[in-house]
Write a protein that holds these residues in place. Structure first.
Motif, PDB file in Angstrom:
ATOM      1  N   VAL A 101      22.952 -42.756  -6.111  1.00 55.46           N
ATOM      2  CA  VAL A 101      22.083 -41.577  -6.244  1.00 55.46           C
ATOM      3  C   VAL A 101      21.313 -41.313  -4.949  1.00 55.46           C
ATOM      4  O   VAL A 101      21.357 -40.191  -4.413  1.00 55.46           O
ATOM      5  N   PRO A 102      20.591 -42.306  -4.394  1.00 57.27           N
ATOM      6  CA  PRO A 102      19.909 -42.045  -3.114  1.00 57.27           C
ATOM      7  C   PRO A 102      20.869 -41.715  -1.974  1.00 57.27           C
ATOM      8  O   PRO A 102      20.589 -40.829  -1.166  1.00 57.27           O
ATOM      9  N   SER A 103      22.003 -42.441  -1.909  1.00 55.76           N
ATOM     10  CA  SER A 103      22.948 -42.172  -0.818  1.00 55.76           C
ATOM     11  C   SER A 103      23.561 -40.778  -0.956  1.00 55.76           C
ATOM     12  O   SER A 103      23.788 -40.093   0.055  1.00 55.76           O
ATOM     13  N   SER A 104      23.813 -40.338  -2.195  1.00 52.56           N
ATOM     14  CA  SER A 104      24.345 -38.985  -2.416  1.00 52.56           C
ATOM     15  C   SER A 104      23.323 -37.927  -2.000  1.00 52.56           C
ATOM     16  O   SER A 104      23.682 -36.907  -1.384  1.00 52.56           O
ATOM     17  N   LEU A 105      22.056 -38.167  -2.323  1.00 54.23           N
ATOM     18  CA  LEU A 105      21.000 -37.241  -1.905  1.00 54.23           C
ATOM     19  C   LEU A 105      20.875 -37.210  -0.380  1.00 54.23           C
ATOM     20  O   LEU A 105      20.629 -36.152   0.208  1.00 54.23           O
ATOM     21  N   THR A 106      21.059 -38.378   0.238  1.00 55.46           N
ATOM     22  CA  THR A 106      21.017 -38.437   1.703  1.00 55.46           C
ATOM     23  C   THR A 106      22.162 -37.641   2.307  1.00 55.46           C
ATOM     24  O   THR A 106      21.959 -36.846   3.244  1.00 55.46           O
ATOM     25  N   VAL A 107      23.379 -37.828   1.771  1.00 58.87           N
ATOM     26  CA  VAL A 107      24.543 -37.087   2.276  1.00 58.87           C
ATOM     27  C   VAL A 107      24.357 -35.588   2.053  1.00 58.87           C
ATOM     28  O   VAL A 107      24.631 -34.766   2.956  1.00 58.87           O
ATOM     29  N   LEU A 108      23.871 -35.208   0.870  1.00 58.25           N
ATOM     30  CA  LEU A 108      23.651 -33.788   0.575  1.00 58.25           C
ATOM     31  C   LEU A 108      22.625 -33.178   1.530  1.00 58.25           C
ATOM     32  O   LEU A 108      22.806 -32.054   2.024  1.00 58.25           O
ATOM     33  N   SER A 109      21.565 -33.939   1.795  1.00 55.77           N
ATOM     34  CA  SER A 109      20.542 -33.450   2.731  1.00 55.77           C
ATOM     35  C   SER A 109      21.140 -33.215   4.111  1.00 55.77           C
ATOM     36  O   SER A 109      20.866 -32.190   4.757  1.00 55.77           O
ATOM     37  N   TYR A 110      21.988 -34.134   4.560  1.00 55.32           N
ATOM     38  CA  TYR A 110      22.567 -33.995   5.899  1.00 55.32           C
ATOM     39  C   TYR A 110      23.644 -32.909   5.956  1.00 55.32           C
ATOM     40  O   TYR A 110      23.840 -32.289   7.017  1.00 55.32           O
ATOM     41  N   VAL A 111      24.313 -32.652   4.860  1.00 61.94           N
ATOM     42  CA  VAL A 111      25.256 -31.528   4.819  1.00 61.94           C
ATOM     43  C   VAL A 111      24.504 -30.221   5.027  1.00 61.94           C
ATOM     44  O   VAL A 111      24.906 -29.361   5.838  1.00 61.94           O
ATOM     45  N   ARG A 112      23.380 -30.081   4.321  1.00 57.39           N
ATOM     46  CA  ARG A 112      22.562 -28.876   4.480  1.00 57.39           C
ATOM     47  C   ARG A 112      21.952 -28.794   5.878  1.00 57.39           C
ATOM     48  O   ARG A 112      21.843 -27.709   6.460  1.00 57.39           O
ATOM     49  N   ILE A 113      21.556 -29.952   6.412  1.00 58.98           N
ATOM     50  CA  ILE A 113      20.983 -29.983   7.767  1.00 58.98           C
ATOM     51  C   ILE A 113      22.023 -29.550   8.798  1.00 58.98           C
ATOM     52  O   ILE A 113      21.733 -28.724   9.685  1.00 58.98           O
TER      53      ILE A 113
END
Length: 309
Positions: free
Chosen positions: A206-218
């Protein structure tokens, strides 16, 4: 009939060669001292500089404190095994070490996700950054990270403490952790393995997925910036965090999320050294050397210290 509750475990040293004990002890003692100094430096710079009071740096301060605590959970027992070839640890102390190791380790995991979200808001919604990432939000995020890490560690510590072991069992590791204990347990560890791959996967994914999602948007937002200077400036604010994310997750995935048939005490000890000893030492320097504001504050602090007039 031969299974009795163990009164103590024996932790192994990194090397069986007596000639390597002292050099290894000195090497890892120096690494630990650098870890303490580096994180203390980062904490001091952030605390003493009024310009470093934004949520980004407050999250970094909590992360640095967690780094220090994470390393302190394992390195002292490692140094003890190097001096005496093996160290004795009682069952309650072993379970306690597991609890704190996973509390601080998962706090880092969750804080990395929170820091990725902070960078997402700063780059994708810069005008709303102060409103979204205010002090109350920062405190709430840190509290949730700590509570979730505590509950995760408490659950695994309780489940591990219910395993059966032979009397005076030898743990093929330099500190108490779940995979080595599962290997030497005389109990059926199916439930423990299942718990790691379900609840453990949830806590990690869950945290790693949120991290990946954040960086995709970034990355999408950065690519929309027309000037190369602007893109480089925006990405430079994420470089340090992204480096730590890659180092942390790559070692944790190898350590915990693999079939038990791939278990190897030697490789596990090497990977454990990387994420519990080496990475906590590197983290403060990665942030310090790649962050202009921290470097400027550090130079100013050193200048005042040695040239007060």
């Amino acid at each position: 009939m031969n299974i009795t509750p163990p009164t103590e475990f024996f932790l192994f040293s990194l090397s069986d060669a007596p000639a390597l004990r002292l050099p290894l002890f000195i090497c890892f003692l120096l690494i630990y001292l650098v870890t303490i100094s580096g994180n203390a430096m980062l904490l001091s710079v952030i605390a003493l500089n009024p310009r470093l009071q934004s949520p980004m740096y407050q999250l970094l301060r909590i992360f640095s404190l967690t780094d220090f605590s994470f390393s302190s959970t394992t390195v002292p027992s490692m140094l003890s095994t190097m001096l005496h070839q093996e160290a004795i640890i009682s069952l309650p102390s072993c379970i306690t070490q597991i609890f704190f190791f996973h509390t601080f380790g998962n706090s880092e995991n969750l804080l990395l996700s929170a820091m990725a979200y902070d960078r997402y808001v700063a780059i994708c919604h810069p005008l709303r950054y102060s409103a979204i990432m205010n002090r109350h939000t920062c405190v709430t995020i840190c509290s949730v990270c700590c509570v979730c890490a505590f509950l995760h560690a408490f659950l695994h510590a309780i489940v591990t403490s219910r395993l059966d072991f032979h009397h005076q069992e030898h743990i093929p590791h330099f500190f108490c952790d779940i995979p080595p204990l599962l290997e030497i347990s005389s109990s059926d560890t199916t439930f423990n393995q299942l718990l790691i791959f379900t609840e453990g996967s949830l806590v990690a994914l869950v945290p790693s997925s949120l991290t990946v999602l954040s960086y995709v948007r970034i990355i999408i937002s950065i690519l929309r910036i027309r000037s190369s200077t602007g893109r480089q400036k925006a990405f430079s604010t994420c470089y340090s965090h992204l480096t730590i994310v890659i180092l942390f997750y790559s070692t944790v995935i190898f350590m915990y999320f693999r079939p038990s048939s791939f278990y190897s005490p030697t490789y596990d000890r090497v990977i454990s050294i990387v994420y519990s000893v080496i990475i906590p030492m590197l983290n403060p320097f990665i942030y310090s050397l790649r962050n202009k504001e921290i470097k400027s504050a550090l130079r100013k602090m050193i200048s005042i210290r040695f040239h007060p007039n």
